[in-house]
Design a protein around this motif. Sequence first.
Motif, PDB file in Angstrom:
ATOM      1  N   GLU A  46      -1.410 -19.902  10.383  1.00 56.90           N
ATOM      2  CA  GLU A  46      -1.331 -18.495  10.485  1.00 56.90           C
ATOM      3  C   GLU A  46      -0.210 -18.054   9.442  1.00 56.90           C
ATOM      4  O   GLU A  46      -0.396 -16.868   8.707  1.00 56.90           O
ATOM      5  N   PHE A  47       0.854 -18.639   9.241  1.00 54.00           N
ATOM      6  CA  PHE A  47       1.794 -18.442   8.137  1.00 54.00           C
ATOM      7  C   PHE A  47       1.185 -18.333   6.857  1.00 54.00           C
ATOM      8  O   PHE A  47       1.187 -17.275   5.977  1.00 54.00           O
ATOM      9  N   ILE A  48       0.194 -19.275   6.429  1.00 57.47           N
ATOM     10  CA  ILE A  48      -0.315 -19.401   5.212  1.00 57.47           C
ATOM     11  C   ILE A  48      -1.334 -18.216   5.035  1.00 57.47           C
ATOM     12  O   ILE A  48      -1.300 -17.445   3.927  1.00 57.47           O
ATOM     13  N   GLU A  49      -2.097 -17.925   5.806  1.00 57.06           N
ATOM     14  CA  GLU A  49      -3.117 -16.793   5.898  1.00 57.06           C
ATOM     15  C   GLU A  49      -2.411 -15.441   5.907  1.00 57.06           C
ATOM     16  O   GLU A  49      -2.596 -14.764   4.850  1.00 57.06           O
ATOM     17  N   PHE A  50      -1.563 -15.060   6.625  1.00 59.66           N
ATOM     18  CA  PHE A  50      -0.590 -14.081   6.653  1.00 59.66           C
ATOM     19  C   PHE A  50       0.002 -13.764   5.155  1.00 59.66           C
ATOM     20  O   PHE A  50       0.004 -12.760   4.506  1.00 59.66           O
ATOM     21  N   THR A  51       0.688 -14.716   4.835  1.00 52.43           N
ATOM     22  CA  THR A  51       1.327 -14.593   3.395  1.00 52.43           C
ATOM     23  C   THR A  51       0.413 -14.624   2.146  1.00 52.43           C
ATOM     24  O   THR A  51       0.734 -13.620   1.244  1.00 52.43           O
ATOM     25  N   ALA A  52      -0.580 -15.428   2.286  1.00 48.92           N
ATOM     26  CA  ALA A  52      -1.620 -15.120   1.352  1.00 48.92           C
ATOM     27  C   ALA A  52      -2.300 -13.472   1.309  1.00 48.92           C
ATOM     28  O   ALA A  52      -2.640 -13.101   0.272  1.00 48.92           O
ATOM     29  N   ARG A  53      -2.591 -13.013   2.123  1.00 47.08           N
ATOM     30  CA  ARG A  53      -2.889 -11.897   2.442  1.00 47.08           C
ATOM     31  C   ARG A  53      -2.016 -10.807   1.809  1.00 47.08           C
ATOM     32  O   ARG A  53      -2.432  -9.615   1.355  1.00 47.08           O
ATOM     33  N   LEU A  54      -0.571 -11.141   2.018  1.00 41.71           N
ATOM     34  CA  LEU A  54       0.301 -10.154   1.414  1.00 41.71           C
ATOM     35  C   LEU A  54       0.250 -10.446  -0.076  1.00 41.71           C
ATOM     36  O   LEU A  54       0.937  -9.360  -0.802  1.00 41.71           O
ATOM     37  N   GLY A  55      -0.262 -11.368  -0.693  1.00 43.52           N
ATOM     38  CA  GLY A  55      -0.227 -11.631  -2.341  1.00 43.52           C
ATOM     39  C   GLY A  55       0.978 -12.614  -2.661  1.00 43.52           C
ATOM     40  O   GLY A  55       1.270 -12.837  -3.797  1.00 43.52           O
ATOM     41  N   LEU A  56       1.652 -13.446  -1.546  1.00 44.66           N
ATOM     42  CA  LEU A  56       2.429 -14.331  -1.791  1.00 44.66           C
ATOM     43  C   LEU A  56       1.690 -15.728  -2.296  1.00 44.66           C
ATOM     44  O   LEU A  56       0.676 -15.974  -1.799  1.00 44.66           O
ATOM     45  N   PRO A  57       2.405 -16.405  -3.190  1.00 41.62           N
ATOM     46  CA  PRO A  57       1.681 -17.874  -3.541  1.00 41.62           C
ATOM     47  C   PRO A  57       1.886 -18.657  -2.278  1.00 41.62           C
ATOM     48  O   PRO A  57       2.868 -18.935  -1.696  1.00 41.62           O
ATOM     49  N   THR A  58       0.725 -19.432  -1.999  1.00 41.96           N
ATOM     50  CA  THR A  58       0.456 -20.578  -0.737  1.00 41.96           C
ATOM     51  C   THR A  58       0.110 -21.617  -1.330  1.00 41.96           C
ATOM     52  O   THR A  58      -0.246 -22.607  -0.501  1.00 41.96           O
ATOM     53  N   THR A  59       0.073 -22.019  -2.698  1.00 40.47           N
ATOM     54  CA  THR A  59      -0.347 -23.218  -3.366  1.00 40.47           C
ATOM     55  C   THR A  59       0.333 -23.591  -4.521  1.00 40.47           C
ATOM     56  O   THR A  59       0.938 -22.570  -5.150  1.00 40.47           O
ATOM     57  N   LEU A  60       0.273 -24.866  -4.818  1.00 36.81           N
ATOM     58  CA  LEU A  60       1.090 -25.342  -6.126  1.00 36.81           C
ATOM     59  C   LEU A  60       0.395 -24.695  -7.155  1.00 36.81           C
ATOM     60  O   LEU A  60       0.997 -24.295  -8.520  1.00 36.81           O
ATOM     61  N   THR A  61      -1.057 -24.460  -7.178  1.00 33.78           N
ATOM     62  CA  THR A  61      -1.956 -23.901  -8.234  1.00 33.78           C
ATOM     63  C   THR A  61      -1.216 -22.411  -8.717  1.00 33.78           C
ATOM     64  O   THR A  61      -0.963 -22.364  -9.799  1.00 33.78           O
ATOM     65  N   GLU A  62      -0.900 -21.840  -7.615  1.00 33.55           N
ATOM     66  CA  GLU A  62      -0.314 -20.467  -8.093  1.00 33.55           C
ATOM     67  C   GLU A  62       1.275 -20.430  -8.679  1.00 33.55           C
ATOM     68  O   GLU A  62       1.567 -19.570  -9.431  1.00 33.55           O
ATOM     69  N   ALA A  63       1.754 -21.639  -8.448  1.00 35.48           N
ATOM     70  CA  ALA A  63       3.201 -21.681  -8.805  1.00 35.48           C
ATOM     71  C   ALA A  63       3.199 -22.494 -10.263  1.00 35.48           C
ATOM     72  O   ALA A  63       4.030 -22.677 -10.887  1.00 35.48           O
ATOM     73  N   GLY A  64       1.796 -22.690 -10.621  1.00 37.69           N
ATOM     74  CA  GLY A  64       1.598 -23.531 -11.963  1.00 37.69           C
ATOM     75  C   GLY A  64       1.766 -24.894 -12.028  1.00 37.69           C
ATOM     76  O   GLY A  64       1.831 -25.606 -13.274  1.00 37.69           O
ATOM     77  N   LEU A  65       1.736 -25.521 -10.914  1.00 40.45           N
ATOM     78  CA  LEU A  65       1.935 -26.662 -10.847  1.00 40.45           C
ATOM     79  C   LEU A  65       0.613 -27.625 -10.374  1.00 40.45           C
ATOM     80  O   LEU A  65       0.838 -28.648  -9.712  1.00 40.45           O
ATOM     81  N   ASP A  66      -0.555 -27.237 -10.405  1.00 38.27           N
ATOM     82  CA  ASP A  66      -1.798 -27.665 -10.183  1.00 38.27           C
ATOM     83  C   ASP A  66      -2.058 -28.879 -10.654  1.00 38.27           C
ATOM     84  O   ASP A  66      -2.700 -29.878 -10.152  1.00 38.27           O
ATOM     85  N   HIS A  67      -1.958 -28.994 -12.021  1.00 39.63           N
ATOM     86  CA  HIS A  67      -2.235 -30.529 -12.673  1.00 39.63           C
ATOM     87  C   HIS A  67      -1.150 -31.066 -13.401  1.00 39.63           C
ATOM     88  O   HIS A  67      -1.268 -31.902 -14.251  1.00 39.63           O
ATOM     89  N   VAL A  68      -0.044 -30.796 -12.695  1.00 41.92           N
ATOM     90  CA  VAL A  68       1.296 -31.804 -13.162  1.00 41.92           C
ATOM     91  C   VAL A  68       1.139 -33.192 -12.723  1.00 41.92           C
ATOM     92  O   VAL A  68       0.659 -33.317 -11.572  1.00 41.92           O
ATOM     93  N   ASP A  69       1.768 -34.039 -13.184  1.00 43.92           N
ATOM     94  CA  ASP A  69       2.094 -35.429 -12.885  1.00 43.92           C
ATOM     95  C   ASP A  69       3.189 -35.345 -11.721  1.00 43.92           C
ATOM     96  O   ASP A  69       4.140 -34.510 -11.599  1.00 43.92           O
ATOM     97  N   ASP A  70       3.159 -36.432 -11.201  1.00 41.58           N
ATOM     98  CA  ASP A  70       4.411 -36.834 -10.057  1.00 41.58           C
ATOM     99  C   ASP A  70       5.649 -36.782 -10.729  1.00 41.58           C
ATOM    100  O   ASP A  70       6.519 -36.298 -10.052  1.00 41.58           O
TER     101      ASP A  70
END
Length: 389
Positions: free
Chosen positions: A297-321
Amino acid sequence: MPTTRSLLAPGRYVQGRGVLADLGTYVAAIGSVPLILADPVVRQLTEATVTESFRQAGLAVRFEEFGGIPTAAEARRVADVLSDRGCDVIIGLGGGSTIDTAKAAGDNAGIRWVSVPTVASTDAPTSALSVVYSEEGVFETYRFYSRNPDLVLVDTQLVANAPARFLVSGIGDALATWIEARAVQRANGPTLAGGMATHTGIALAKLSWDLLWENALPAVEAVRSNLVTPAVEAVVEANTLLSGLGFESGGLAAAHSVHDGLTVVPHTHHLMHGEKVNIGSITQLILEAAAAEEIREFIEFTARLGLPTTLTEAGLDHVDDEVLRMVVEAALAPEETIHNLPFSVSENDLLDALKMVEELGRSVRAEAGLPEPRAPQEERPPVPAARMA
């Protein structure tokens, strides 16, 4: 373990449409030689109103340009200006960085300070602390003061005139307040006010959360059209006053530590404070083993608001460990608030929780029929803001 309880608050809080026109009257009761710290954009938007307000109050108008980053050096520079001009009160006019710098400069100069946020993007305006960053925008430390601002004044029309992203970022920051405060309470941990949380501080954190779940979506829609509605007023109060009192007197935990960790890698510098905090809130819920439905519920609510809910949106989708471990190491620094959780967190625990943010964020968005997350270099379509079923 702390045994006392404490609550911190500003001397006065004023909110409403058009209240910037009354700033001079309020400031005149605090000092006679004010200095206004603002960036060029904010000055252009507000100077005419502030000048007339000060004229009516018999105050001279003195502006000083904010350098853009709330560093220790910038606070020292502004403090020198205050001393050279014989000022007895400084007004931080603008966003959280400007206001944090005004507080630091006022403390350096030994004078009083006033917060006048033009956006509702953080809960910084009410607090007795500043966040200090390096010139590169990396979190360095919290700086604490012996008192809160004498005045916090928020003109909700200015907030409504600003891009909606600022309000959304503030919602991300404010939603973390209850998530963190309840965790600190469970651990009987210390708050930023010193000692344990009061029942008042916890109640205010929860009230901020409740107001946002009821009003955030319609408020964002209103602000996209520069409208001030009851929902906007409620969200501004939740973002600024209630979240400010709640985080300071309720305590911080993992969400803000993850934010601090995210600042150490350049991949995330496109995100605003509350946007990074939202990644931290999801991470904390995962670490706490919160109920699956609560997290979704928290992820869906904040995604609908336009807040980032994934590492992809933070620019960290393809980074290594190695990159993620830089985030983890900074978030787990000894002075960080993640240690206020009622359990210990290892590097591997936090690394896996961060990776799980990506997995859950994607799956929840897919189930809710929301667009797939996009990396920051890609143009992102607007997220539907309809109420959740």
